[in-house]
Structure formats: structure tokens, C-alpha cells
Design a protein around this motif. Structure first.
Motif, PDB file in Angstrom:
ATOM      1  N   ILE A   1      61.731  -3.026 -15.980  1.00  0.00           N
ATOM      2  CA  ILE A   1      63.107  -3.518 -16.075  1.00  0.00           C
ATOM      3  C   ILE A   1      64.111  -2.603 -15.393  1.00  0.00           C
ATOM      4  CG2 ILE A   1      64.930  -4.272 -17.658  1.00  0.00           C
ATOM      5  CD1 ILE A   1      62.395  -6.034 -17.494  1.00  0.00           C
ATOM      6  N   ALA A   2      63.913  -1.279 -15.463  1.00  0.00           N
ATOM      7  CA  ALA A   2      64.896  -0.376 -14.858  1.00  0.00           C
ATOM      8  C   ALA A   2      65.062  -0.611 -13.352  1.00  0.00           C
ATOM      9  CB  ALA A   2      64.529   1.078 -15.158  1.00  0.00           C
ATOM     10  N   PRO A   3      63.983  -0.615 -12.550  1.00  0.00           N
ATOM     11  CA  PRO A   3      64.185  -0.881 -11.122  1.00  0.00           C
ATOM     12  C   PRO A   3      64.682  -2.293 -10.845  1.00  0.00           C
ATOM     13  CG  PRO A   3      61.836  -0.759 -11.635  1.00  0.00           C
ATOM     14  CD  PRO A   3      62.571  -0.289 -12.841  1.00  0.00           C
ATOM     15  N   MET A   4      64.276  -3.263 -11.666  1.00  0.00           N
ATOM     16  CA  MET A   4      64.760  -4.631 -11.498  1.00  0.00           C
ATOM     17  C   MET A   4      66.272  -4.680 -11.699  1.00  0.00           C
ATOM     18  SD  MET A   4      63.952  -8.018 -13.788  1.00  0.00           S
ATOM     19  CE  MET A   4      62.191  -7.764 -13.737  1.00  0.00           C
ATOM     20  N   TYR A   5      66.734  -4.058 -12.781  1.00  0.00           N
ATOM     21  CA  TYR A   5      68.171  -4.031 -13.063  1.00  0.00           C
ATOM     22  C   TYR A   5      68.941  -3.364 -11.921  1.00  0.00           C
ATOM     23  CZ  TYR A   5      72.600  -2.696 -15.232  1.00  0.00           C
ATOM     24  OH  TYR A   5      73.941  -2.513 -15.493  1.00  0.00           O
TER      25      TYR A   5
ATOM     26  N   SER B   1      61.054  -4.675  -6.077  1.00  0.00           N
ATOM     27  CA  SER B   1      62.368  -5.244  -6.388  1.00  0.00           C
ATOM     28  C   SER B   1      62.891  -6.115  -5.256  1.00  0.00           C
ATOM     29  CB  SER B   1      63.368  -4.118  -6.691  1.00  0.00           C
ATOM     30  OG  SER B   1      63.653  -3.359  -5.521  1.00  0.00           O
ATOM     31  N   GLU B   2      62.293  -6.014  -4.052  1.00  0.00           N
ATOM     32  CA  GLU B   2      62.775  -6.744  -2.878  1.00  0.00           C
ATOM     33  C   GLU B   2      61.916  -7.945  -2.497  1.00  0.00           C
ATOM     34  OE1 GLU B   2      64.791  -3.121  -0.285  1.00  0.00           O
ATOM     35  OE2 GLU B   2      62.660  -3.574  -0.014  1.00  0.00           O
ATOM     36  N   LEU B   3      60.644  -7.918  -2.813  1.00  0.00           N
ATOM     37  CA  LEU B   3      59.697  -8.892  -2.258  1.00  0.00           C
ATOM     38  C   LEU B   3      59.891 -10.309  -2.765  1.00  0.00           C
ATOM     39  CD1 LEU B   3      56.341  -6.873  -2.392  1.00  0.00           C
ATOM     40  CD2 LEU B   3      57.541  -7.598  -0.335  1.00  0.00           C
TER      41      LEU B   3
ATOM     42  N   ALA C   1      73.220   3.234 -12.111  1.00  0.00           N
ATOM     43  CA  ALA C   1      71.799   3.369 -11.774  1.00  0.00           C
ATOM     44  C   ALA C   1      71.196   4.621 -12.405  1.00  0.00           C
ATOM     45  CB  ALA C   1      71.617   3.397 -10.261  1.00  0.00           C
ATOM     46  N   LEU C   2      71.930   5.708 -12.406  1.00  0.00           N
ATOM     47  CA  LEU C   2      71.414   6.954 -12.975  1.00  0.00           C
ATOM     48  C   LEU C   2      71.183   6.834 -14.473  1.00  0.00           C
ATOM     49  CD1 LEU C   2      73.448   9.626 -10.975  1.00  0.00           C
ATOM     50  CD2 LEU C   2      70.963   9.340 -10.981  1.00  0.00           C
TER      51      LEU C   2
ATOM     52  N   SER D   1      65.425   4.023  -6.000  1.00  0.00           N
ATOM     53  CA  SER D   1      64.645   5.264  -5.961  1.00  0.00           C
ATOM     54  C   SER D   1      65.096   6.265  -7.016  1.00  0.00           C
ATOM     55  CB  SER D   1      64.740   5.903  -4.577  1.00  0.00           C
ATOM     56  OG  SER D   1      64.126   5.098  -3.604  1.00  0.00           O
ATOM     57  N   PHE D   2      66.313   6.093  -7.555  1.00  0.00           N
ATOM     58  CA  PHE D   2      66.750   6.963  -8.652  1.00  0.00           C
ATOM     59  C   PHE D   2      65.774   6.871  -9.819  1.00  0.00           C
ATOM     60  CE2 PHE D   2      71.591   7.033  -7.644  1.00  0.00           C
ATOM     61  CZ  PHE D   2      71.362   8.031  -6.710  1.00  0.00           C
ATOM     62  N   ASN D   3      65.207   5.679 -10.018  1.00  0.00           N
ATOM     63  CA  ASN D   3      64.253   5.530 -11.112  1.00  0.00           C
ATOM     64  C   ASN D   3      63.031   6.406 -10.876  1.00  0.00           C
ATOM     65  OD1 ASN D   3      63.619   4.000 -13.622  1.00  0.00           O
ATOM     66  ND2 ASN D   3      61.858   3.334 -12.425  1.00  0.00           N
ATOM     67  N   GLN D   4      62.515   6.380  -9.641  1.00  0.00           N
ATOM     68  CA  GLN D   4      61.377   7.249  -9.313  1.00  0.00           C
ATOM     69  C   GLN D   4      61.767   8.717  -9.387  1.00  0.00           C
ATOM     70  OE1 GLN D   4      58.297   6.439  -8.975  1.00  0.00           O
ATOM     71  NE2 GLN D   4      57.503   8.441  -8.373  1.00  0.00           N
ATOM     72  N   LEU D   5      62.997   9.037  -8.964  1.00  0.00           N
ATOM     73  CA  LEU D   5      63.472  10.424  -9.068  1.00  0.00           C
ATOM     74  C   LEU D   5      63.465  10.888 -10.512  1.00  0.00           C
ATOM     75  CD1 LEU D   5      64.793  12.966  -7.861  1.00  0.00           C
ATOM     76  CD2 LEU D   5      67.015  11.830  -8.142  1.00  0.00           C
ATOM     77  N   ASN D   6      63.935  10.041 -11.409  1.00  0.00           N
ATOM     78  CA  ASN D   6      63.943  10.413 -12.818  1.00  0.00           C
ATOM     79  C   ASN D   6      62.528  10.495 -13.391  1.00  0.00           C
ATOM     80  OD1 ASN D   6      66.580  10.976 -13.830  1.00  0.00           O
ATOM     81  ND2 ASN D   6      67.124   8.853 -13.477  1.00  0.00           N
TER      82      ASN D   6
END
Length: 523
Positions: free
Chosen positions: A117-121, A438-440, A11-12, A136-141
């Protein structure tokens, strides 16, 4: 390898796309003041230079989801990294305003692809108990990228004033904004190389009939027992969808998806219409409006990035404990209060240039005489008076110095409001929106649905960025921030009364939850 460690590492790496998005989007905040003068831009041209990236990212969002269904999530991210690198180099070398806009739009294609694509993956490879934190790692980055961009902008600004021979040889002074934009080449190349260390999305592999490959990755991500359960759930979902028509845009408007789509659209709009990208992309400009000067405004922009980073980390720690809805309620309440504080701060300011004011020698001292010792009760009136006596070009060039000499207000109030807004956004709308996206939506339409709501999010962001300089010039800072606060309060009402909690559920069970709630409401 420990399953949690495997998922976190993967994920990171994938979320480095978020870093590039954050850097690419906010590095422009340090550039706007310089290109406005160098290319003699109007307010709308300046807004276009900033928002053009978001316009092309909107196009990329629409095509990247369906494209990832064809060629794979990881392959789309490879192309995103390449586009980031091309954009950084071309932006740094831009000989004209038009060339710069085109270069920024190329980068926007990478932004749109990685943002979708990153959060989807990450959602597709993460077990339910970890999904909120991993996505949330995506938002952190993203916020790390924003913070680094603010910091490197300030460092380059300082190096431009340095007398060191190496700094002068590299021309940090005359080419400051070019260095700011060009630095992105380094993380773009790093991202491209790092992607070779991650597997393809297991759910995508299963969708393509590559069952054993998908199961192997699921096993590494969640263990053998959970992997078998996940595989069965994914296959059941795909089998149920197989009897349905081919997925098209009309599939998003099926009755069973109405609630999910409504939530996605509203959250997508609220995230941007509360003004977050206006703050990130124009942070130094906003702080200059409070009269602190250019260098100090860059320092405070760094503080914005650090607050954003800290509260994003807090959100990641809480999102799977407290849930999505409580964080959104907390954050939107804070945004409403912070924007009210900002509106009050600017509404209460007054502007008066004293006769003995120390002004830059390049200002036409005789021309400015008619506005000395006159009090203006709004920033719009004061800036208009400056333009009337100095002309538009000179007024823009010396606006920061003139505001600093004339303004009477509490700059700490403005700083507090901005930091309160950023903290509230970072703990709520920032990370939670992409987790919800990503959940809905069910497996069959997830890529298309995320692209669709991402398109709406990006379109609103584009509009906010484009008109923000015009709003400051014509409506004033106070009215602009008041409008953002009103939008936040409307979003808060929606979240309280409509949004269900989604934490801790599998992606497949959420499909049943949302469609089941819709059926219950329709009876």
C-alpha cells in the motif's frame, strides 16, 4: 505550501511503513544464532523462524490491495502500524519457539500491507516527474530500517557484555535477542501517530466519487493546472473501466495486460531469487562462515546496511534521470559478478583444525581429536565432521569459533562480494521494482495487480529464506551463491530484451504504452 515539498513530506511519512518493514525483516539476522541454541532448532526450523514473517506477509499482500479499495489506502496503513507494535511486543516476550513464530507472523501481516500500500499510495499522489523518486522513498526507508536493525543488534550485543549496572539491570546479556525484537515497538507507535498528518489517496477518493476532495489533494500535490489534467485522465480511465465487468483475478490475464503482467512477475521473481533476503536476514551467519567470529560478523552486517543505504540514495537520484531500465541492467550485471566472486571465494576455501588450536574450554577436547590436522576442502564436509564428533547441538553452538580456527580463505574477498551484491541490488532491483509495480498497471486493476505480483515476490522470498540454512548445510556457501548468480544473469537477459522504459509518463499513458506494444507485437 510548495507542491514538491508537500508531496515529499507526505511520501516520507507514508514510507515510514518501509522503515518498519526493513527493521522487522532484518532484525531477525541478529537473533537467529541465539534462538537456534535456546530453542534447539533444526536447519528448517531456523529457516521457518525467519521466513514465517514472509509467509504471512504473502497473505496480507493478496488481501491488502482489494481491502484498500474498500476502506482506503491510509486506513490499511493504520492497521499495519498496529500489527507491527503487537508483533514486536509479543516477539520480545515469546516463551517458546511456536509463540515466537506466531508473533513474527502477526508482524508479517503488517509487512505485507505496508509493502503493497505504501508505494501504491505514493504513486497515486505524486506527479509523473517526481514519481520515481517519491516511490523510491519507500525503498529508502526499507534500507534505513535494515541498517538501523543491524546497528541496534550490534549495540545490544555490546551492552550484553557491559559491566555497567544499568545494562546488567536491563539484562541485555541474557535477554539480548528479546531486546532486539522488542525495540520495534517505538517506531511502530510513531508511524501510527504520523499517519494522522497525511491525506487519503486522491485517486482513491475519485474512485469513490469524492471528486472535490480528490481534486483538492491533487492541487496541493501538483498545482491547479496539472491537477485538472490528472483528474480528467483518472475520470476517463474510470469511465472506460465502468463499462467493463467487475474486477476479478481473471481481469489480470486480459490480452491488453499480458506484457505488464509478464514484466511484473519476472521482476518480482528475480528480485528475490538472486538472494537479497538471504543476505539481509542471515548476514552475521554468512560472515561467520568466512571465519571472522560473531562480534566481527555483526560489525560487517552494519557495513552491509550502510552500503545498502548509500546506493539506494544514489538510485533515487538517478531513477528519474537515467530511467528504470538502465539501472536494472547495471544492477543485474553487478549482482552476477558479485555472486561469482562469492562462489569463487567459498569454493577456494579449505578447513583444518591444528592440534594447537585455541578452542573454547566448553568444547569436549577429547571428542574433537579425530578431526584435528585433517584438511577439508568444503564447508559442508567440515561442518559434517564437527557434527559427527561433537553432536548436532554442540556443533551448532561452537560452529563460529571452530570455523574461525580452521578456515583458510580470503575474508576480504567475501566482504567485497557481499558489499558488491548489496550495492548492485540497492541501485536497481531494490527501488526500481516497486516503482515499476506502481506504474505498470491501469487504475482499474492496480491494487489487485500489485497484490498479485507482490504475492509472487513474497512467495519466492519465503522460499529463499526458508531453505537458506539448509542450502548452507547441504550444498555449501559456494554452490548457493553460484545459483543466485545464474538467476541474476537470466534476469539481465529478460530486462535487456523485454522491458520498456517507463520514466516520465503519466500512469494513464503507460496503460496505453504497454497495451499498444502488445498489440504491435501480436501483428
Amino acid at each position: 505550501m510548495n507542491t514538491t515539498l508537500y508531496v515529499a513530506r507526505t511520501a516520507l511519512i507514508v514510507a515510514l511503513g518501509g522503515f518498519l518493514m526493513g527493521f522487522d525483516a532484518s532484525v531477525i539476522s541478529g537473533v537467529v544464532g541465539f534462538i537456534e541454541v535456546e530453542f534447539d532448532l533444526t536447519n528448517l526450523q531456523l529457516g521457518w523462524a525467519v521466513s514465517s514473517l514472509t509467509l504471512s506477509s504473502t497473505l496480507a499482500m493478496m488481501i491488502s490491495g482489494p481491502l484498500s479499495n474498500r476502506i482506503g489506502r491510509r486506513n490499511v496503513l493504520y492497521w499495519a502500524a498496529i500489527l507491527y507494535a503487537i508483533s514486536a511486543i509479543a516477539s520480545a516476550l515469546a516463551p517458546s519457539y511456536l509463540f515466537l513464530v506466531i508473533a513474527r507472523m502477526i508482524g508479517g501481516l503488517g509487512v505485507g500491507a505496508s509493502l503493497i500500500i505504501a508505494p501504491m499510495y505514493i504513486a497515486e499522489i505524486s506527479p509523473p516527474k517526481l514519481r520515481g523518486r517519491m516511490v523510491s522513498f519507500n525503498q529508502l526507508n526499507i534500507v534505513i530500517g535494515i541498517t538501523v536493525a543491524f546497528f541496534t543488534n550490534y549495540i545490544i550485543l555490546e551492552l550484553g557484555d557491559s559491566t555497567a549496572a544499568w545494562a546488567e539491570n536491563l539484562k541485555f546479556g541474557p535477554y539480548n535477542w528479546r531486546w532486539m525484537l522488542g525495540l520495534e515497538t517505538l517506531p511502530a507507535v510513531l508511524y501510527f501517530c504520523a499517519l494522522f498528518a497525511v491525506p487519503e489517496s486522491p485517486r482513491w477518493l475519485v474512485m469513490k466519487g469524492r471528486i472535490s476532495e480528490g481534486l483538492d489533494i491533487m492541487t496541493r500535490a501538483s498545482g491547479a493546472v496539472e491537477a485538472e489534467k490528472d483528474l480528467q485522465a483518472v475520470q476517463a480511465s474510470l469511465d472506460a473501466d465502468a463499462a467493463k465487468d467487475k474486477v476479478g483475478l481473471s481481469a489480470l490475464f486480459a490480452p491488453a495486460l499480458k506484457l505488464a503482467l509478464l514484466i511484473g512477475i519476472v521482476i518480482a521473481v528475480v528480485q528475490q531469487i538472486t538472494g537479497i533476503n538471504a543476505v539481509f536476514f542471515y548476514a552475521p551467519m554468512i560472515f561467520e562462515q568466512s571465519g571472522i567470529g560473531t562480534n566481527a560478523s555483526f560489525i560487517q552486517a552494519i557495513l552491509v546496511g550502510l552500503v545498502n543505504l548509500v546506493f539506494t540514495v544514489v538510485a533515487i537520484a538517478l531513477i528519474d534521470r537515467l530511467g528504470r531500465k538502465p539501472l536494472l541492467i547495471l544492477g543485474l550485471t553487478g549482482i552476477t559478478i558479485a555472486m561469482t566472486v562469492l562462489a569463487y571465494g567459498f569454493y577456494s576455501a579449505s578447513y583444518m583444525l591444528p592440534v594447537d588450536a585455541t578452542l573454547p574450554a566448553a568444547i569436549n577436547q577429547q571428542a574433537i581429536q579425530p578431526i584435528l590436522d585433517i584438511t577439508y576442502n568444503s564447508d559442508v564436509a567440515f561442518k559434517q565432521a564437527i557434527e559427527n564428533v561433537l553432536g548436532i547441538s554442540a556443533a551448532r553452538e561452537f560452529e563460529s569459533e571452530l570455523i574461525a580456527a580452521a578456515i583458510s580463505m580470503n575474508p576480504i574477498l567475501i566482504l567485497t562480494g557481499i558489499l558488491g551484491f548489496v550495492a548492485s541490488f540497492a541501485i536497481s532491483l531494490g527501488p526500481v521494482m516497486w516503482v515499476l509495480f506502481s506504474e505498470l498497471f491501469p487504475n482499474r486493476v492496480r491494487a489487485l495487480a500489485i497484490s498479485f505480483v507482490g504475492l509472487i515476490n513474497s512467495a519466492v522470498s519465503f522460499t529463499v529464506q526458508l531453505i537458506f540454512p539448509w542450502e548452507l548445510a547441504n550444498l555449501g556457501s559456494g554452490t548457493t551463491f553460484l545459483l543466485y548468480g545464474i538467476m541474476a544473469s537470466l534476469g539481465l537477459i529478460f530486462v535487456i530484451f523485454v522491458l520498456p522504459e517507463t520514466k516520465g509518463r503519466s500512469l494513464e499513458s503507460l496503460e496505453n504504452l504497454l497495451s499498444g506494444e502488445l498489440k504491435a507485437e501480436s501483428k
